[in-house]
Write an enzyme that holds these catalytic residues in place. Structure first.
Site, mmCIF file in Angstrom:
data_model
loop_
_atom_site.group_PDB
_atom_site.id
_atom_site.type_symbol
_atom_site.label_atom_id
_atom_site.label_comp_id
_atom_site.label_asym_id
_atom_site.label_seq_id
_atom_site.Cartn_x
_atom_site.Cartn_y
_atom_site.Cartn_z
ATOM 1 N N ASP A 152 0.517 8.927 -78.167
ATOM 2 C CA ASP A 152 -0.796 9.513 -77.915
ATOM 3 C C ASP A 152 -0.850 10.872 -78.579
ATOM 4 O O ASP A 152 0.182 11.528 -78.771
ATOM 5 C CB ASP A 152 -1.059 9.667 -76.412
ATOM 6 C CG ASP A 152 -0.375 10.909 -75.853
ATOM 7 O OD1 ASP A 152 -1.048 11.938 -75.711
ATOM 8 O OD2 ASP A 152 0.851 10.849 -75.580
ATOM 9 N N CYS A 209 -17.432 4.010 -92.381
ATOM 10 C CA CYS A 209 -17.186 3.805 -93.814
ATOM 11 C C CYS A 209 -18.089 2.720 -94.398
ATOM 12 O O CYS A 209 -18.401 2.749 -95.590
ATOM 13 C CB CYS A 209 -15.719 3.450 -94.040
ATOM 14 S SG CYS A 209 -14.608 4.868 -93.826
ATOM 15 N N CYS A 216 -11.295 1.129 -95.704
ATOM 16 C CA CYS A 216 -11.492 1.140 -94.256
ATOM 17 C C CYS A 216 -12.713 0.301 -93.897
ATOM 18 O O CYS A 216 -13.773 0.429 -94.527
ATOM 19 C CB CYS A 216 -11.657 2.570 -93.763
ATOM 20 S SG CYS A 216 -11.954 2.707 -91.989
#
Length: 372
Positions: free
Chosen positions: A284, A327, A322
């Site tokens: 994380d 995108c 992506c």
């Protein structure tokens, strides 16, 4: 971000006699990297996994539904901040954080220990616990191991953390040893206080700074306790990469292979690659979401500072490889116009940056599978 992960996983069977099961699917023949399936009360999660950080039960810039749409199945909340606002009593009344934020997938909460570093000027640490002065109204909050678990039981996260005594990774001297041994003592108090082991998984945290013998001693003590998984904490705070990675290696050599290993607070792409190879499963970090708020997009070659005039007439997507919604719809020129000016830019860049991190983790999964 996690859309491909969602397709790869069997989401139909969430039933388990234990609150956590961990099945290793494949292992790399040259490193300690592995791909696994971790079954939790609210989700089946494929590891390695990167967990977005939702400090107050939400990511800055994204609604829970948007995170769900990205395919995320495990996110992180902060015990200290949730304990202050809205408070554990309200969360208990609401039916826990899942119901409060309308999140149907898995949650992990930290213990509040990291605030001993981030809010050190407002903290007083003793054997009883840590007394914080609220940055909001200056009131005192005494966070003991028992209180940390009480708050986390009210939050209802699938994975909860034992309260540890955390020092900054570059601290040296007797304070590091004191914190390591206190972390072990506090773990036993957390285990005794934990009331919901049937549905919440308590992970202890390996501490010991950059001292190999302290790290080794802590890990050896923690594995004597009957817990479903382990975390490695107190690293990635500014120390040399080589020292950081050595401590990770030492820890994963001792922690049992058949249980998940969570490396706390780590999210740079290079560290994800290296630490997956060193045997870590869960990560994380606020990095991808925090950088989005400052107009920075993550790409395979590094970072795009979209505030720069270079992108004023750049009609390419952030990353042509992506597949995220940002995108597929918007250009660098458009984003240059709105970053740090319009609130929606935070949302658009957060979607991309989390997608980028998810794609990197998928690459690591594919590499481990192929190596096996």
């Amino acid at each position: 971000m996690f859309r491909l992960i969602k397709k790869r996983m069997n989401m139909t069977d969430l039933t388990t006699e234990k609150a956590l099961t961990f099945h290793i699917k494949a292992e790399c023949s040259r490193t300690k990297a592995r791909t696994s399936v971790m079954t939790l009360p609210h989700a089946v999660v494929e590891t390695p996994v990167f967990m977005p950080v939702g400090t107050q039960g939400t990511l800055k810039g994204l609604a829970p539904q948007q995170l769900d749409d990205l395919g995320c199945r495990l996110m992180l909340g902060n015990t200290y901040h949730l304990g202050n606002r809205p408070g554990d009593n309200l969360l208990e009344e609401a039916g826990g954080l899942h119901e409060f934020m309308k999140w149907k997938h898995a949650l992990l909460t930290d213990s509040g220990g990291f605030q001993m570093v981030s809010l050190l000027a407002l903290a007083e640490i003793t054997e009883e616990g840590v007394k914080f002065q609220s940055p909001h109204d200056k009131s005192d909050m005494m966070l003991t191991p028992e209180k940390s678990i009480e708050i986390q039981n009210s939050i209802g996260a699938d994975i909860i953390m034992a309260l540890d005594d955390v020092v900054h990774s570059t601290v040296t001297g007797p304070r590091v040893e004191e914190a390591m041994y206190r972390t072990i003592r506090w773990l036993d108090r957390c285990l005794k206080a934990h009331q919901k082991s049937h549905c919440q998984n308590l992970f202890p945290i390996v501490q010991g700074g950059l001292y190999p013998e302290l790290r080794k001693k802590c890990a050896e003590e923690l594995i004597k306790r009957d817990v479903p998984g382990f975390a490695i904490g107190g690293l990635s705070g500014g120390e040399e990469k080589s020292e950081f990675w050595k401590m990770v290696t030492l820890s994963t050599e001792i922690l049992p292979k058949e249980k998940p290993r969570y490396l706390m607070g780590v999210g740079f792409a290079l560290d994800l690659v290296v630490c997956v190879a060193l045997g870590c499963d869960m990560f994380d970090c606020v990095f991808p979401t925090r950088t989005a708020r400052f107009g920075v997009a993550l790409v395979p070659t590094g970072q795009l500072q979209l505030k720069n005039k270079t992108y004023k007439r750049d009609f390419q997507p952030i990353d042509s490889s992506c597949s995220c919604s940002t995108c597929s719809r918007y250009t660098r020129a458009f984003l240059h116009t709105i970053v740090t000016q319009e609130p929606v830019s935070c949302s658009l860049l957060t979607i991309h940056n989390l997608s980028y991190h998810g794609a990197r983790v998928l690459d690591l999964c594919d590499y481990s599978d192929a190596s096996n």
